[in-house]
Design an enzyme around this catalytic site. Structure first.
Site, PDB file in Angstrom:
ATOM      1  N   HIS A  12      40.268  41.487  28.938  1.00 47.60           N
ATOM      2  CA  HIS A  12      39.846  42.721  28.261  1.00 47.60           C
ATOM      3  C   HIS A  12      40.509  43.971  28.853  1.00 47.60           C
ATOM      4  O   HIS A  12      39.933  45.061  28.817  1.00 47.60           O
ATOM      5  CB  HIS A  12      38.315  42.831  28.276  1.00 47.60           C
ATOM      6  CG  HIS A  12      37.723  42.894  29.666  1.00 47.60           C
ATOM      7  ND1 HIS A  12      36.562  42.255  30.021  1.00 47.60           N
ATOM      8  CD2 HIS A  12      38.131  43.542  30.794  1.00 47.60           C
ATOM      9  CE1 HIS A  12      36.285  42.502  31.291  1.00 47.60           C
ATOM     10  NE2 HIS A  12      37.224  43.290  31.780  1.00 47.60           N
ATOM     11  N   HIS A  59      31.593  48.110  33.219  1.00 49.27           N
ATOM     12  CA  HIS A  59      32.390  48.658  34.323  1.00 49.27           C
ATOM     13  C   HIS A  59      31.946  50.053  34.742  1.00 49.27           C
ATOM     14  O   HIS A  59      32.727  50.812  35.299  1.00 49.27           O
ATOM     15  CB  HIS A  59      33.863  48.719  33.933  1.00 49.27           C
ATOM     16  CG  HIS A  59      34.505  47.414  33.606  1.00 49.27           C
ATOM     17  ND1 HIS A  59      34.212  46.686  32.476  1.00 49.27           N
ATOM     18  CD2 HIS A  59      35.449  46.700  34.259  1.00 49.27           C
ATOM     19  CE1 HIS A  59      34.949  45.592  32.454  1.00 49.27           C
ATOM     20  NE2 HIS A  59      35.708  45.571  33.512  1.00 49.27           N
ATOM     21  N   HIS A 193      42.885  38.899  38.847  1.00 50.04           N
ATOM     22  CA  HIS A 193      43.386  40.254  39.054  1.00 50.04           C
ATOM     23  C   HIS A 193      42.603  40.956  40.150  1.00 50.04           C
ATOM     24  O   HIS A 193      41.441  40.640  40.395  1.00 50.04           O
ATOM     25  CB  HIS A 193      43.428  41.092  37.776  1.00 50.04           C
ATOM     26  CG  HIS A 193      42.136  41.388  37.055  1.00 50.04           C
ATOM     27  ND1 HIS A 193      41.281  40.430  36.575  1.00 50.04           N
ATOM     28  CD2 HIS A 193      41.587  42.573  36.682  1.00 50.04           C
ATOM     29  CE1 HIS A 193      40.262  41.005  35.931  1.00 50.04           C
ATOM     30  NE2 HIS A 193      40.421  42.314  35.997  1.00 50.04           N
ATOM     31  N   GLU A 240      35.566  38.141  37.194  1.00 50.81           N
ATOM     32  CA  GLU A 240      35.103  38.225  35.796  1.00 50.81           C
ATOM     33  C   GLU A 240      35.121  36.855  35.105  1.00 50.81           C
ATOM     34  O   GLU A 240      34.546  36.705  34.020  1.00 50.81           O
ATOM     35  CB  GLU A 240      35.967  39.210  35.006  1.00 50.81           C
ATOM     36  CG  GLU A 240      35.741  40.654  35.418  1.00 50.81           C
ATOM     37  CD  GLU A 240      36.680  41.647  34.737  1.00 50.81           C
ATOM     38  OE1 GLU A 240      36.411  42.848  34.811  1.00 50.81           O
ATOM     39  OE2 GLU A 240      37.701  41.223  34.133  1.00 50.81           O
TER      40      GLU A 240
HETATM   41  C1  DHB Z   1      42.431  46.099  34.270  1.00 53.23           C
HETATM   42  C2  DHB Z   1      41.764  44.882  34.053  1.00 53.23           C
HETATM   43  C3  DHB Z   1      40.387  44.868  33.824  1.00 53.23           C
HETATM   44  O1  DHB Z   1      39.656  43.732  33.640  1.00 53.23           O
HETATM   45  C4  DHB Z   1      39.680  46.066  33.776  1.00 53.23           C
HETATM   46  O2  DHB Z   1      38.365  46.003  33.483  1.00 53.23           O
HETATM   47  C5  DHB Z   1      40.324  47.269  33.998  1.00 53.23           C
HETATM   48  C6  DHB Z   1      41.709  47.283  34.250  1.00 53.23           C
HETATM   49  C7  DHB Z   1      43.912  46.139  34.500  1.00 53.23           C
HETATM   50  O3  DHB Z   1      44.547  45.105  34.743  1.00 53.23           O
HETATM   51  O4  DHB Z   1      44.477  47.237  34.387  1.00 53.23           O
HETATM   52 FE    FE Z   2      37.452  44.189  33.674  1.00 53.83          FE
END
Ligand code: DHB
Ligand code: FE
Length: 279
Positions: A12, A59, A193, A240
């Site tokens: 997302h 978030h 990530h 996540e």
């Molecule tokens: C990014 C990924 C995410 O899941 C998020 O909530 C905010 C930013 C990213 O990779 O930039």
């Molecule tokens: Fe996220």
């Protein structure tokens, strides 16, 4: 009786919203990610869901660090999106399904999940981006929404085992819902990530493949690691994956993978998309 038509899972990343707004879907950077979506849209068109039960994480738009429920279930007639500061478009409102939400809440509490119930709730990019990817041309969203937010932000987080059990409890609720709804289960976020700290930009393709390979047929394999080990393997935000694990539980015991796309990176994230069908 209601029918659970299957599951749709996707990253997302907020930057996706900017790419859609600019019409960048065919640009070399974005094409490998958006290439995963015609199959999702075709599958949704054939499956004809009219309700989406969505497992995602907020978030900081609706819940902030001062008040952060571990599990929150929306039971509102409508959910609005709002500017989170990413400079993204604010998406159209989402119509709720309060009767189904309360049925899900009843089952969860009967199964001893002490959830927070939200009769007012804003939804952030973790919910709006997957909708915009799935139904880019819709004047109004074609599905009513039951949102389930899992805390993946402020530790201590619920374990993967607990999230899978939560999803399985939601499955029991959906299976006993007397309405005639056609329900799609959606899980958003991940895959690996990390946005901050010394490992910012961290991605782990081996762990991502383990998650993708396990989700349909062996989701319990994803529950053996502790939260700290999942963070180690997938990054601080890669956790996540908990949303995917809960959504998989809500599909029921048997699910079959019918579509997968995986592309590294989109922004800081290993971007993945998957569709699971029920027999
Ligand atoms: C990014 C990924 C995410 O899941 C998020 O909530 C905010 C930013 C990213 O990779 O930039
Ligand atoms: Fe996220």
């Amino acid at each position: 009786m209601a029918e659970i038509v299957g599951g749709y899972f996707t990253s997302h990343v907020p930057a996706i919203g900017g790419a859609i707004q600019r019409g960048d879907q065919s640009e070399p950077y974005w094409q490998p990610f958006f290439a995963g979506f015609p199959a999702v849209r075709d599958w949704l068109a054939a499956a004809r869901p009219d309700v989406a039960v969505v497992f995602y994480n907020d978030h900081g738009l609706n819940f902030f660090l001062d008040k952060l429920p571990t599990f929150a279930v929306g039971a509102a007639p409508e959910y609005r999106n709002a500017d989170e500061g990413w400079g993204l478009p604010v998406y159209k409102p989402f119509t709720g399904h309060p009767a189904l939400s309360w049925h899900v809440i009843e089952q969860l509490v009967a199964d001893e999940f002490d959830v927070t119930t939200c009769q007012q709730m804003l939804v952030d990019h973790a919910l709006s981006i997957p909708f915009e990817l799935a139904w880019p041309d819709a004047d109004a969203w074609p599905v009513k929404l039951v949102p389930i937010a899992i805390n993946t932000v402020q530790h201590p987080l619920p374990s993967a085992k607990r999230c899978l059990a939560l999803g399985r409890s939601v499955h029991r609720a959906l299976a006993s819902w007397p309405g005639r709804d056609r329900i799609v289960v959606i899980g958003t976020g991940g895959l690996s990530h990390q946005l901050d700290g010394a490992r910012a930009g961290f991605i782990n393709q081996d762990y991502d493949r383990f998650c993708l390979d396990s989700l349909a047929e062996n989701p319990d394999a994803l529950t053996h690691d502790s939260i700290i080990e999942i963070v180690r393997q997938s990054g601080t935000q890669g956790v996540e994956i908990l949303n995917w694990i809960a959504a998989r539980g809500a599909l029921g015991p048997v699910a079959r993978e019918v579509h997968r796309n995986y592309h590294v990176p989109i922004s800081n994230t290993a971007a993945a998309t998957m569709v699971l069908e029920r027999p």
